[in-house]
Design a protein around this motif. Structure first.
Motif, mmCIF file in Angstrom:
data_model
loop_
_atom_site.group_PDB
_atom_site.id
_atom_site.type_symbol
_atom_site.label_atom_id
_atom_site.label_comp_id
_atom_site.label_asym_id
_atom_site.label_seq_id
_atom_site.Cartn_x
_atom_site.Cartn_y
_atom_site.Cartn_z
ATOM 1 N N LYS A 1 0.827 -1.212 0.000
ATOM 2 C CA LYS A 1 0.000 0.000 0.000
ATOM 3 C C LYS A 1 0.859 1.259 0.000
ATOM 4 C CE LYS A 1 -3.834 -2.274 2.398
ATOM 5 N NZ LYS A 1 -4.690 -2.303 3.622
ATOM 6 N N THR A 2 1.956 1.184 0.761
ATOM 7 C CA THR A 2 2.861 2.335 0.833
ATOM 8 C C THR A 2 4.292 1.825 0.741
ATOM 9 O OG1 THR A 2 1.303 3.439 2.344
ATOM 10 C CG2 THR A 2 3.531 4.367 2.158
ATOM 11 N N THR A 3 5.083 2.440 -0.104
ATOM 12 C CA THR A 3 6.479 2.035 -0.256
ATOM 13 C C THR A 3 7.395 3.183 0.153
ATOM 14 O OG1 THR A 3 6.328 2.676 -2.598
ATOM 15 C CG2 THR A 3 6.074 0.344 -2.079
ATOM 16 N N TYR A 4 8.460 2.813 0.839
ATOM 17 C CA TYR A 4 9.383 3.803 1.390
ATOM 18 C C TYR A 4 10.772 3.588 0.811
ATOM 19 C CZ TYR A 4 5.656 3.904 4.897
ATOM 20 O OH TYR A 4 4.437 3.976 5.531
ATOM 21 N N LEU A 5 11.499 4.681 0.564
ATOM 22 C CA LEU A 5 12.868 4.593 0.097
ATOM 23 C C LEU A 5 13.764 4.169 1.256
ATOM 24 C CD1 LEU A 5 14.214 5.082 -2.678
ATOM 25 C CD2 LEU A 5 14.933 7.319 -1.807
ATOM 26 N N ALA A 6 14.648 3.207 1.007
ATOM 27 C CA ALA A 6 15.448 2.626 2.083
ATOM 28 C C ALA A 6 16.374 3.637 2.745
ATOM 29 C CB ALA A 6 16.264 1.458 1.534
ATOM 30 N N THR A 7 16.827 4.633 2.006
ATOM 31 C CA THR A 7 17.811 5.576 2.548
ATOM 32 C C THR A 7 17.179 6.712 3.346
ATOM 33 O OG1 THR A 7 17.754 6.670 0.381
ATOM 34 C CG2 THR A 7 19.566 5.133 0.798
ATOM 35 N N THR A 8 16.000 7.183 2.921
ATOM 36 C CA THR A 8 15.373 8.342 3.570
ATOM 37 C C THR A 8 14.018 8.016 4.193
ATOM 38 O OG1 THR A 8 14.284 9.017 1.515
ATOM 39 C CG2 THR A 8 16.510 9.878 1.929
ATOM 40 N N PHE A 9 13.464 6.848 3.843
ATOM 41 C CA PHE A 9 12.135 6.429 4.295
ATOM 42 C C PHE A 9 11.031 7.370 3.819
ATOM 43 C CE2 PHE A 9 14.935 4.217 7.233
ATOM 44 C CZ PHE A 9 14.443 2.920 7.145
ATOM 45 N N LYS A 10 11.315 8.102 2.744
ATOM 46 C CA LYS A 10 10.270 8.903 2.117
ATOM 47 C C LYS A 10 9.364 7.997 1.280
ATOM 48 C CE LYS A 10 12.852 13.251 1.775
ATOM 49 N NZ LYS A 10 13.404 14.285 0.857
ATOM 50 N N ILE A 11 8.112 8.392 1.159
ATOM 51 C CA ILE A 11 7.163 7.617 0.366
ATOM 52 C C ILE A 11 7.468 7.816 -1.110
ATOM 53 C CG2 ILE A 11 4.734 7.323 -0.246
ATOM 54 C CD1 ILE A 11 4.006 8.235 2.571
ATOM 55 N N ILE B 1 19.537 -0.260 -0.024
ATOM 56 C CA ILE B 1 20.336 0.967 0.112
ATOM 57 C C ILE B 1 21.182 1.200 -1.138
ATOM 58 C CG2 ILE B 1 22.246 2.021 1.390
ATOM 59 C CD1 ILE B 1 21.127 0.747 3.915
ATOM 60 N N ILE B 2 21.804 0.126 -1.639
ATOM 61 C CA ILE B 2 22.606 0.243 -2.867
ATOM 62 C C ILE B 2 21.728 0.685 -4.034
ATOM 63 C CG2 ILE B 2 23.915 -1.069 -4.584
ATOM 64 C CD1 ILE B 2 24.951 -2.800 -2.273
ATOM 65 N N GLY B 3 20.545 0.082 -4.157
ATOM 66 C CA GLY B 3 19.646 0.444 -5.243
ATOM 67 C C GLY B 3 19.195 1.890 -5.161
ATOM 68 N N ALA B 4 18.870 2.350 -3.948
ATOM 69 C CA ALA B 4 18.397 3.724 -3.777
ATOM 70 C C ALA B 4 19.515 4.743 -3.976
ATOM 71 C CB ALA B 4 17.784 3.878 -2.386
ATOM 72 N N SER B 5 20.731 4.366 -3.610
ATOM 73 C CA SER B 5 21.841 5.329 -3.638
ATOM 74 C C SER B 5 22.564 5.402 -4.979
ATOM 75 C CB SER B 5 22.855 4.972 -2.537
ATOM 76 O OG SER B 5 22.243 4.956 -1.266
ATOM 77 N N PHE B 6 22.677 4.275 -5.657
ATOM 78 C CA PHE B 6 23.556 4.234 -6.824
ATOM 79 C C PHE B 6 22.882 3.773 -8.121
ATOM 80 C CE2 PHE B 6 26.169 3.278 -3.039
ATOM 81 C CZ PHE B 6 26.971 4.417 -3.040
ATOM 82 N N GLN B 7 21.921 2.857 -8.040
ATOM 83 C CA GLN B 7 21.371 2.294 -9.273
ATOM 84 C C GLN B 7 20.653 3.362 -10.087
ATOM 85 O OE1 GLN B 7 19.340 -1.340 -8.493
ATOM 86 N NE2 GLN B 7 19.289 -1.985 -10.630
ATOM 87 N N ASP B 8 20.895 3.320 -11.389
ATOM 88 C CA ASP B 8 20.326 4.285 -12.352
ATOM 89 C C ASP B 8 20.847 5.704 -12.142
ATOM 90 O OD1 ASP B 8 18.815 2.278 -13.527
ATOM 91 O OD2 ASP B 8 17.068 2.652 -12.256
ATOM 92 N N LYS B 9 21.925 5.833 -11.382
ATOM 93 C CA LYS B 9 22.519 7.158 -11.183
ATOM 94 C C LYS B 9 23.681 7.348 -12.144
ATOM 95 C CE LYS B 9 20.006 8.211 -7.513
ATOM 96 N NZ LYS B 9 19.166 7.000 -7.424
ATOM 97 N N GLU B 10 24.029 8.597 -12.407
ATOM 98 C CA GLU B 10 25.116 8.912 -13.339
ATOM 99 C C GLU B 10 26.437 8.327 -12.835
ATOM 100 O OE1 GLU B 10 27.199 12.801 -15.478
ATOM 101 O OE2 GLU B 10 25.486 13.061 -14.119
#
Length: 321
Positions: free
Chosen positions: A212-222, A277-286
């Protein structure tokens, strides 16, 4: 039916009787030789067929010996995997592409050679759980653009990315690197790698289907479902249960002990959180275009194996007697 049987018996008695040769006495010697040749050639063909049949029976007998052998060898592992993959092909094609099946066959052969039928069954259970989770609400996930490509059928890169750590542990076990003292550590790493991967797959797929709600692993933002590094309560609980289930299977099959099963579950959750954390911080980033899903999978399952081995050495060995 009686008339057909009597006719066949009559034909057999005529073909087998040498007394019928006198009927051809009026023919020329060339014709006689031709007829003699035609009479003897079926016998030759029968001899050839019998030889071919004997050869096939010999191959089948040897294959059955390999399949029934108790100690795993490379030959027996290949024979058993051929049989299993033929019988299980209807299920395999639902979750793997043609080249993915070939990669899975290599994985199955290696697993059987290293850990026998119990190791193979563990990997099979992982495959069934992962495939089932991927298929959940596939239509809805496709409509939202978060579904796996090709209806969830995995290719060889996905198979390798999901099993690389387990393959390394299997190779180390086969060639007894480090001696008997390291044998159970490699087995633990093998089981933990697949517990980690099944937890990752199930949490991701169930989260995309029911979260129902998904949070980013690094910041816990929705964030929207399907975002790299996103987590949901529903998906996380499903992944935890999947890891617990697979670890229990490993324990039941004698691959690991109950305390080691607990270690596998805990290590899988640590590894999956690290992957998020790796996915949120680095994946698809420049600068990190090389960090695709397959590479992240290898990092994830390797982390699961390493954490489990370290926990066994520094926690179980010292605290659990």
């Amino acid at each position: 039916m009686a008339s057909i049987s009597s006719t066949l018996l009559l034909l057999n008695s005529r073909s087998d009787s040498p007394l019928r040769l006198h009927n051809f006495s009026s023919f020329s010697s060339r014709s006689e030789n031709r007829n003699l040749g035609s009479i003897t050639s079926p016998g030759r063909r029968r001899d050839g067929a019998m030889e071919a049949t004997s050869a096939v029976e010999g191959v089948v007998t040897e294959a059955m010996k390999l399949i029934q052998s108790t100690s795993p060898t490379w030959k027996s592992a290949v024979a058993k995997n051929v049989l299993i993959f033929v019988l299980g092909s209807p299920l395999l094609v639902t979750g793997l592409s043609g080249s993915g099946i070939a990669a899975a066959f290599l994985l199955g052969t290696l697993t059987w050679r290293a850990y026998g039928s119990s190791g193979f069954l563990l990997v099979a259970a992982y495959f069934v759980l992962g495939t089932a989770a991927t298929k959940v609400k596939m239509t809805e996930k496709e409509a939202q653009g978060v579904a796996e490509k090709k209806k969830g059928r995995r290719g060889p890169r996905s198979v390798i990315g999901s099993s690389a750590a387990g393959c390394v542990c299997a190779f180390l076990s086969i060639y007894q690197v480090g001696g008997p003292a390291f044998s159970q550590l490699f087995r633990l790493g093998f089981v933990s790698s697949f517990c980690t991967k099944v937890s990752d797959t199930v949490s991701s797929e169930i989260g995309k289907a029911y979260g129902k709600t998904t949070y980013l692993a690094t910041t816990f933002k929705i964030v929207p479902r399907g975002t790299e590094g996103a987590m949901s309560i529903e998906g996380t609980l499903a992944g935890l249960l999947a890891s617990l289930f697979l670890a229990s299977i490993g324990c039941f099959l004698g691959q690991i002990t109950p305390p080691e099963a607990a270690v596998c579950v805990l290590a899988s959750q640590i590894a999956n959180f690290g992957e998020s954390i790796i996915g949120a911080s680095f994946q698809d980033k420049e600068g990190f275009q090389w960090l695709n899903n397959d590479v992240v999978n290898v990092i994830n399952i390797s982390l699961g194996s390493i954490v489990a081995i370290l926990m066994q050495q520094f926690i179980l060995q010292n605290w659990v007697k």
